[in-house]
Write an enzyme that holds these catalytic residues in place. Structure first.
Site, PDB file in Angstrom:
ATOM      1  N   GLY A  35     -22.906  -5.079 -15.165  1.00 35.37           N
ATOM      2  CA  GLY A  35     -24.114  -5.505 -15.619  1.00 35.37           C
ATOM      3  C   GLY A  35     -23.990  -4.440 -17.079  1.00 35.37           C
ATOM      4  CB  CYS A  36     -25.502  -3.459 -19.831  1.00 34.37           C
ATOM      5  SG  CYS A  36     -25.282  -2.478 -21.434  1.00 34.37           S
ATOM      6  CE1 TYR A  37     -20.573  -3.999 -24.213  1.00 30.34           C
ATOM      7  CE2 TYR A  37     -19.439  -5.388 -23.412  1.00 30.34           C
ATOM      8  CZ  TYR A  37     -19.690  -4.929 -24.376  1.00 30.34           C
ATOM      9  OH  TYR A  37     -19.890  -5.588 -24.959  1.00 30.34           O
ATOM     10  CD1 TRP A  38     -22.246  -0.752 -24.379  1.00 32.07           C
ATOM     11  CD2 TRP A  38     -24.973  -1.024 -24.528  1.00 32.07           C
ATOM     12  NE1 TRP A  38     -22.524  -1.765 -25.858  1.00 32.07           N
ATOM     13  CE2 TRP A  38     -23.738  -1.233 -25.954  1.00 32.07           C
ATOM     14  CE3 TRP A  38     -26.480  -1.107 -24.827  1.00 32.07           C
ATOM     15  CZ2 TRP A  38     -24.539  -2.409 -27.120  1.00 32.07           C
ATOM     16  CZ3 TRP A  38     -26.531  -1.377 -25.369  1.00 32.07           C
ATOM     17  CH2 TRP A  38     -26.043  -2.322 -26.693  1.00 32.07           C
ATOM     18  CB  CYS A  39     -24.423   1.345 -18.247  1.00 32.49           C
ATOM     19  SG  CYS A  39     -26.419   0.378 -18.375  1.00 32.49           S
TER      20      CYS A  39
END
Length: 204
Positions: free
Chosen positions: A36-40
């Protein structure tokens, strides 16, 4: 709760041993993961003991040096990923992957929550046969024990490329904790990680 207890049990039974390969530093190894979102994913692995660096970027596609905007179109073939470099004397791929499978949903195809598209697919990009074998063994074990209600759809693919994301994407959570996405999406995942892996948190 069932899946978290099972993952903890797996970790406790795993010896921290990996075959060393001939590299400049044989104690370091890297794995590239899309969840998913790489920030997470970045925010979580930066807090795991033994992880040396976490870099957000793109992998698995055909477009060279893609921008974030290009990847968001879903036409580059790339997934948002993090490249994790870890010290094998302090952690191993088993633990890295058990954290990975705890903090994202590996049963939703091309989707993590409200983030939808092939760029958000669940994927493991392996660099050697040992990594491929470990990834498949863990996936098979999780499926066999029905840890999730649905089968795991995580792709296990050979590593081909990695393009680092723009600077403002790096350490995103650290510098943007008060933004809505960080508070509503990243923070709950981070809290889950800290609860399940409380004995493996990096000392600050």
């Amino acid at each position: 709760m069932k899946k978290y207890l099972f993952l903890i049990l797996l970790i406790s039974c795993t010896a921290f041993s990996q075959k060393k390969t001939a590299k400049a530093n044989p104690n370091l190894e890297s794995i590239t993961l899309g969840g998913g979102c790489y920030w997470c994913i970045e925010a979580i692995f930066e807090n795991l003991e033994g992880v040396k660096t976490v870099v957000s970027g793109f992998s698995g596609g055909t477009t060279k040096n893609p921008s974030y905007e290009e990847v968001c179109t879903g036409k580059t073939g790339h997934a948002e990923v993090v490249k994790i470099t870890y010290e094998k004397s302090k952690t191993n791929l088993d633990e890295i992957l058990k954290v990975f499978f705890t903090v994202h949903d590996p049963t939703t195809l091309n989707r993590q929550g409200a983030d939808v598209g092939t760029q958000y697919r669940s994927a493991i990009f392996y660099s050697n046969e040992s990594q491929r074998k470990t990834a498949l063994e863990i996936i098979n074990e999780l499926n066999k024990n029905k840890v999730y209600n649905n089968p795991i759809v995580t792709k296990v693919e050979p590593f081909k490329n990695f393009y680092e994301a723009e600077e403002y994407h790096q350490d995103y959570y650290e510098y943007n904790q008060n933004k809505p996405y960080c508070r509503l999406v990243i923070q709950p995942k981070l809290e889950k990680f800290e609860k399940v892996f409380k004995d493996r948190l990096k000392k600050k």
